[in-house]
Design a protein around this motif. Structure first.
Motif, PDB file in Angstrom:
ATOM      1  N   PHE A 202       0.823  -1.213   0.000  1.00 12.70           N
ATOM      2  CA  PHE A 202       0.000   0.000   0.000  1.00 12.70           C
ATOM      3  C   PHE A 202       0.855   1.260   0.000  1.00 12.70           C
ATOM      4  O   PHE A 202       0.478   2.284  -0.602  1.00 12.70           O
ATOM      5  N   SER A 203       1.982   1.212   0.663  1.00 12.26           N
ATOM      6  CA  SER A 203       2.892   2.368   0.621  1.00 12.26           C
ATOM      7  C   SER A 203       3.380   2.614  -0.803  1.00 12.26           C
ATOM      8  O   SER A 203       3.461   3.764  -1.256  1.00 12.26           O
ATOM      9  N   ALA A 204       3.675   1.535  -1.524  1.00 15.51           N
ATOM     10  CA  ALA A 204       4.113   1.679  -2.912  1.00 15.51           C
ATOM     11  C   ALA A 204       2.997   2.254  -3.776  1.00 15.51           C
ATOM     12  O   ALA A 204       3.234   3.117  -4.637  1.00 15.51           O
ATOM     13  N   LEU A 205       1.752   1.812  -3.553  1.00 17.51           N
ATOM     14  CA  LEU A 205       0.622   2.333  -4.330  1.00 17.51           C
ATOM     15  C   LEU A 205       0.402   3.818  -4.061  1.00 17.51           C
ATOM     16  O   LEU A 205       0.158   4.613  -4.979  1.00 17.51           O
ATOM     17  N   VAL A 206       0.450   4.204  -2.781  1.00 13.84           N
ATOM     18  CA  VAL A 206       0.285   5.626  -2.440  1.00 13.84           C
ATOM     19  C   VAL A 206       1.395   6.458  -3.054  1.00 13.84           C
ATOM     20  O   VAL A 206       1.161   7.555  -3.592  1.00 13.84           O
ATOM     21  N   LEU A 207       2.599   5.950  -3.002  1.00 15.65           N
ATOM     22  CA  LEU A 207       3.725   6.678  -3.585  1.00 15.65           C
ATOM     23  C   LEU A 207       3.544   6.855  -5.095  1.00 15.65           C
ATOM     24  O   LEU A 207       3.789   7.940  -5.642  1.00 15.65           O
ATOM     25  N   LEU A 208       3.089   5.783  -5.776  1.00 16.79           N
ATOM     26  CA  LEU A 208       2.845   5.899  -7.219  1.00 16.79           C
ATOM     27  C   LEU A 208       1.744   6.902  -7.517  1.00 16.79           C
ATOM     28  O   LEU A 208       1.835   7.679  -8.479  1.00 16.79           O
ATOM     29  N   TYR A 209       0.662   6.916  -6.698  1.00 19.70           N
ATOM     30  CA  TYR A 209      -0.424   7.879  -6.905  1.00 19.70           C
ATOM     31  C   TYR A 209       0.089   9.310  -6.780  1.00 19.70           C
ATOM     32  O   TYR A 209      -0.227  10.177  -7.608  1.00 19.70           O
ATOM     33  N   VAL A 210       0.871   9.564  -5.751  1.00 22.73           N
ATOM     34  CA  VAL A 210       1.410  10.917  -5.542  1.00 22.73           C
ATOM     35  C   VAL A 210       2.300  11.329  -6.705  1.00 22.73           C
ATOM     36  O   VAL A 210       2.240  12.467  -7.203  1.00 22.73           O
ATOM     37  N   ILE A 211       3.117  10.399  -7.180  1.00 25.77           N
ATOM     38  CA  ILE A 211       4.031  10.717  -8.284  1.00 25.77           C
ATOM     39  C   ILE A 211       3.262  11.059  -9.546  1.00 25.77           C
ATOM     40  O   ILE A 211       3.504  12.092 -10.200  1.00 25.77           O
ATOM     41  N   PHE A 212       2.291  10.194  -9.926  1.00 28.02           N
ATOM     42  CA  PHE A 212       1.523  10.450 -11.157  1.00 28.02           C
ATOM     43  C   PHE A 212       0.658  11.695 -11.027  1.00 28.02           C
ATOM     44  O   PHE A 212       0.485  12.444 -11.990  1.00 28.02           O
ATOM     45  N   LYS A 213       0.098  11.936  -9.842  1.00 26.68           N
ATOM     46  CA  LYS A 213      -0.694  13.142  -9.634  1.00 26.68           C
ATOM     47  C   LYS A 213       0.171  14.391  -9.788  1.00 26.68           C
ATOM     48  O   LYS A 213      -0.241  15.374 -10.428  1.00 26.68           O
TER      49      LYS A 213
END
Length: 294
Positions: A202-213
């Motif tokens: 989940f930390s990896a998913l949140v990090l990817l969301y922040v990056i793409f956003k």
């Protein structure tokens, strides 16, 4: 300039001396001995005999050709290691095995003496001059079958009965991982492992969301800046006053005008009324040729 050259020369000499020292046979150690071999390692002839393991404790490759192995304090040159075998060159941290079978005719690594299972066995390694002692050990009597006597850690001074026979490899072998064993002990049900794995995912998913956003926001801001620089924002403001229906109608009209597209009525019969008093269907004037003009 002369001082610089002298300094470089001294550095090179120092490096060379270290390398030469690393290549010296004095770094070799008698590492492990198996006196009674009943059901253990076999030689290249399929025979089980006593063996002696040497270890290169230096940081460089050592060639032990010309050195001597012996089991007699009064005869240090008992077995001269042949000089024509490339396998006598031992890489750093590596091992080499000699068979104490009394059969030197079988090859370089077969000694001309054996080990006595009923009494102490003295073993020594001498340098190529036959006088300089490199290493020695006295193996206690009454050794058990298939149990070796060796250094507790390769090249270190402490000797003892080894828990495992390790010919041509490290005397200390790691069969378990301490961290994994502690994890099993403290988390027998695997709950901690599950929570840790979920947290990582989940930390990896949140990090990817922040990056793409962040990338999307940056792209929008960059496009707005480019529009302001080119002045296209004024044009877009004017064109936005027209509705979609108006733009579609204008586009259709321009397309019809440019392509000269018209409807073709091939199934409709059109009767046009004429002003003549006679019927055009029976009139002969339509079948006459026009008189040529002079």
């Amino acid at each position: 300039m002369i001082k610089n050259k002298l300094g470089i020369f001294l550095v090179l000499m120092f490096v060379y001396s270290i390398g030469a020292k690393a290549q010296n046979s004095s770094s070799m150690r008698i590492n492990e001995v198996l006196v009674i071999n009943e059901d253990n390692f076999v030689d290249d002839y399929g025979k089980r005999n006593s063996w002696i393991e040497l270890f290169n404790s230096s940081a460089g490759t050592v060639d032990i050709r010309g050195c001597f192995l012996t089991n007699d304090k009064n005869n240090p040159r008992k077995y001269p290691i042949p000089k024509g075998d490339v396998l006598t060159s031992i890489k750093p941290g590596q091992h080499i095995l000699f068979w104490a079978d009394g059969e030197p005719g079988r090859g370089t690594f077969h000694l001309n003496f054996t080990l006595d299972p009923y009494k102490e066995n003295y073993i020594a390694l001498y340098d190529a001059d036959g006088k300089t002692l490199i290493d020695e050990v006295t193996v206690p009597a009454s050794q058990r079958p298939d149990i070796s006597y060796g250094r507790l850690v390769d090249g270190m001074p402490e000797w003892g009965i080894l828990s495992k026979v390790t010919p041509s490899t490290n005397n200390v072998t790691l069969d378990t991982n301490e961290k994994i064993e502690n994890f099993k002990l403290n988390d027998a049900w695997g709950i901690g492992m599950t929570l840790t794995a979920m947290f990582v995912v989940f930390s990896a998913l949140v990090l990817l969301y922040v990056i793409f956003k962040s990338i999307g926001i940056a792209a929008i801001k960059a496009s707005k800046r480019n529009v302001k620089k080119t002045g296209d924002d004024k044009v877009s403001t004017k064109t936005s006053a027209y509705t979609g229906e108006i733009i579609a109608a204008i586009s259709a009209a321009l397309h019809e005008f440019n392509e000269d597209a018209h409807d073709i009525e091939d199934t409709v019969l059109t009767i046009k009324k004429v002003t003549r008093s006679y019927s055009p269907w029976s009139s002969k004037i339509y079948t006459l040729r026009e008189t040529p003009k002079k």
